[in-house]
Design a protein around this motif. Structure first.
Motif, PDB file in Angstrom:
ATOM      1  N   SER A   1      34.866  25.648 -31.097  1.00  0.00           N
ATOM      2  CA  SER A   1      33.907  24.560 -31.123  1.00  0.00           C
ATOM      3  C   SER A   1      34.042  23.824 -29.850  1.00  0.00           C
ATOM      4  O   SER A   1      32.764  23.465 -29.248  1.00  0.00           O
ATOM      5  N   PHE A   2      35.020  23.567 -29.250  1.00  0.00           N
ATOM      6  CA  PHE A   2      35.383  22.771 -28.077  1.00  0.00           C
ATOM      7  C   PHE A   2      34.916  23.644 -26.869  1.00  0.00           C
ATOM      8  O   PHE A   2      34.139  23.106 -25.872  1.00  0.00           O
ATOM      9  N   GLU A   3      35.509  25.143 -26.834  1.00  0.00           N
ATOM     10  CA  GLU A   3      35.122  25.832 -25.831  1.00  0.00           C
ATOM     11  C   GLU A   3      33.481  26.042 -25.874  1.00  0.00           C
ATOM     12  O   GLU A   3      32.969  26.071 -24.555  1.00  0.00           O
ATOM     13  N   ALA A   4      32.747  26.240 -26.990  1.00  0.00           N
ATOM     14  CA  ALA A   4      31.240  26.630 -26.765  1.00  0.00           C
ATOM     15  C   ALA A   4      30.546  25.273 -26.343  1.00  0.00           C
ATOM     16  O   ALA A   4      29.819  25.392 -25.844  1.00  0.00           O
ATOM     17  N   GLY A   5      31.295  24.335 -26.971  1.00  0.00           N
ATOM     18  CA  GLY A   5      30.500  23.115 -26.699  1.00  0.00           C
ATOM     19  C   GLY A   5      30.441  22.624 -25.195  1.00  0.00           C
ATOM     20  O   GLY A   5      29.475  22.183 -24.635  1.00  0.00           O
ATOM     21  N   MET A   6      31.728  22.918 -24.537  1.00  0.00           N
ATOM     22  CA  MET A   6      31.757  22.650 -23.013  1.00  0.00           C
ATOM     23  C   MET A   6      30.760  23.685 -22.273  1.00  0.00           C
ATOM     24  O   MET A   6      30.053  23.092 -21.523  1.00  0.00           O
ATOM     25  N   ALA A   7      30.846  24.763 -22.685  1.00  0.00           N
ATOM     26  CA  ALA A   7      29.829  25.871 -22.160  1.00  0.00           C
ATOM     27  C   ALA A   7      28.514  25.475 -22.274  1.00  0.00           C
ATOM     28  O   ALA A   7      27.657  25.397 -21.299  1.00  0.00           O
ATOM     29  N   GLN A   8      28.082  24.965 -23.461  1.00  0.00           N
ATOM     30  CA  GLN A   8      26.672  24.602 -23.690  1.00  0.00           C
ATOM     31  C   GLN A   8      26.226  23.246 -22.868  1.00  0.00           C
ATOM     32  O   GLN A   8      25.062  23.241 -22.579  1.00  0.00           O
ATOM     33  N   PHE A   9      27.152  22.435 -22.624  1.00  0.00           N
ATOM     34  CA  PHE A   9      27.275  21.428 -21.882  1.00  0.00           C
ATOM     35  C   PHE A   9      27.189  21.642 -20.391  1.00  0.00           C
ATOM     36  O   PHE A   9      27.130  20.530 -19.768  1.00  0.00           O
ATOM     37  N   GLY A  10      27.315  23.010 -19.941  1.00  0.00           N
ATOM     38  CA  GLY A  10      27.363  23.090 -18.476  1.00  0.00           C
ATOM     39  C   GLY A  10      28.649  23.127 -18.003  1.00  0.00           C
ATOM     40  O   GLY A  10      28.785  22.975 -16.719  1.00  0.00           O
ATOM     41  N   GLY A  11      29.924  22.730 -18.715  1.00  0.00           N
ATOM     42  CA  GLY A  11      31.148  22.673 -18.084  1.00  0.00           C
ATOM     43  C   GLY A  11      31.744  23.797 -18.608  1.00  0.00           C
ATOM     44  O   GLY A  11      31.215  24.835 -18.928  1.00  0.00           O
ATOM     45  N   SER A  12      33.333  23.540 -18.493  1.00  0.00           N
ATOM     46  CA  SER A  12      34.152  24.847 -18.942  1.00  0.00           C
ATOM     47  C   SER A  12      35.293  24.312 -19.364  1.00  0.00           C
ATOM     48  O   SER A  12      35.541  23.013 -19.484  1.00  0.00           O
ATOM     49  N   ALA A  13      36.079  25.069 -20.185  1.00  0.00           N
ATOM     50  CA  ALA A  13      37.164  24.626 -20.768  1.00  0.00           C
ATOM     51  C   ALA A  13      38.456  25.653 -20.484  1.00  0.00           C
ATOM     52  O   ALA A  13      38.219  26.907 -20.361  1.00  0.00           O
ATOM     53  N   ILE A  14      39.533  25.089 -20.351  1.00  0.00           N
ATOM     54  CA  ILE A  14      40.822  26.151 -20.106  1.00  0.00           C
ATOM     55  C   ILE A  14      41.728  25.856 -21.254  1.00  0.00           C
ATOM     56  O   ILE A  14      42.152  24.977 -21.787  1.00  0.00           O
ATOM     57  N   PHE A  15      41.955  27.122 -21.834  1.00  0.00           N
ATOM     58  CA  PHE A  15      42.971  27.308 -22.979  1.00  0.00           C
ATOM     59  C   PHE A  15      44.557  27.456 -22.586  1.00  0.00           C
ATOM     60  O   PHE A  15      44.619  28.222 -21.845  1.00  0.00           O
ATOM     61  N   LEU A  16      45.126  26.240 -22.849  1.00  0.00           N
ATOM     62  CA  LEU A  16      46.374  26.667 -22.525  1.00  0.00           C
ATOM     63  C   LEU A  16      47.374  26.681 -23.724  1.00  0.00           C
ATOM     64  O   LEU A  16      47.239  25.695 -24.667  1.00  0.00           O
TER      65      LEU A  16
END
Ligand code: CP
Ligand code: NVA
Length: 303
Positions: free
Chosen positions: A59-74
């Motif tokens: 949900s966080f990763e998809a949400g950031m992508a839909q908002f035009g941003g990106s997410a890094i999994f650590l």
């Protein structure tokens, strides 16, 4: 103003929380309409996971992508966090490179220490003590199906765990009453129950908690990190299963929620997720919309 964090539901005012729920419902409509809405273009979310996750990560990763941003999994497995780099140093470094950080960890103090040294908003994606993001989704789901929260009777059945604690905070912030039924020795912290006695009551049996309730919620009997207690817990919790018979004690229009993952045959009967009162799939989907509203609030401001 200093950086805002979302470590528990108490970090925001009731009006801010209500605004996030309203916005989550609107963002769901926007996404479903096909409209492109990218308020977080070029923004980055760091996601630190010290425990497993399906819903929270997706949900966080998809949400950031839909908002035009990106997410890094650590994960500690492949970052210096797993090799003993102090959390304070990690916070100072990571927060100079990303726009917000989401953390799932064990000890709640770890996320507080990270937040104390972070330049950017920190979001609690579950600790041993709290799971506030899940509550945003649960409450959004209730509002969508049944309307306002204030004055409602909710039931928590099972472990007095992180989810239960966040339900107590939610009762305080949104003005509903929570009846909690846990096996002896597995209740929430007594000091917390005393502090929130105005909105949360401990009862003895699952039936007492469910009686007339507008929502019955439960969670696994053995949370992440408690695996060694699994067989003891299975025995001690056996009277606290949520099933259609227990739901029959609740209000005629009662809903059932579970943050998932669920264990059929343990905290819920085999047929509970398929019962007409269950809204668990909407609840899971709403993690996406509620957290997008949270990210927008923290990084752009109230809408
Ligand atoms: N409910 C929830 O937080 O699910 P995950 O553990 O899959 O993220
Ligand atoms: N109480 C559970 C919630 C999982 C989403 C746990 O902490 O494992």
């Amino acid at each position: 103003m200093s950086t805002r964090h979302f470590l528990t539901l108490l970090d925001f005012t009731p009006a801010e929380l209500q605004g996030i729920l309203d916005r989550a419902i609107e963002l769901k409509r926007i996404l479903r309409s096909g409209e492109i809405y990218e308020p977080l273009k070029n923004r980055v979310l760091g996601m630190i996971f010290e425990k497993s996750s399906t819903r929270t990560r997706v949900s966080f990763e998809a949400g950031m992508a839909q908002f035009g941003g990106s997410a890094i999994f650590l994960s500690p497995r492949d970052t210096q966090l797993g090799r003993g780099e102090p959390i304070e140093d990690s916070a100072r470094v990571i927060s100079r490179m990303v726009d917000a950080v989401m953390i799932r960890t064990f000890d709640h103090a770890t996320i507080e220490r990270f937040a104390a040294y972070s330049r950017v908003p920190v979001i609690n994606a579950l600790t041993d003590d709290h799971h506030p993001c899940q509550l945003l989704a649960d409450l959004q789901t209730f509002v969508e199906h049944r309307g306002p929260l204030a004055g409602r009777e909710f039931a928590w059945v099972g472990d007095g765990n992180n989810m239960c604690n966040s339900y107590v905070h939610a009762a305080h912030q949104f003005g509903f009453h929570l009846r909690i039924a846990c096996p002896y020795g597995f209740e929430p912290d007594p000091d917390m129950l005393e502090q929130y006695a105005h909105c949360a009551t401990l009862v003895k049996t699952a039936e007492e908690a469910a009686e007339g309730a507008h929502l019955v919620a439960t969670d696994v009997w053995t949370s992440m990190g408690q695996e060694s207690e699994q067989s003891v817990r299975k025995r001690r919790f056996s009277m606290y299963q949520v099933n259609p018979r227990l739901m029959d004690h609740a209000a005629d229009d009662a809903l059932f929620m579970h943050c998932l993952p669920a264990h059929r045959g343990e905290e819920i009967s085999e047929d509970m997720l398929d019962d007409k009162r269950s809204v668990v799939w909407d609840e899971a989907e709403n993690r996406l919309h509620a957290q997008k509203a949270l990210l927008e609030f923290l990084l752009v401001g109230a809408r």
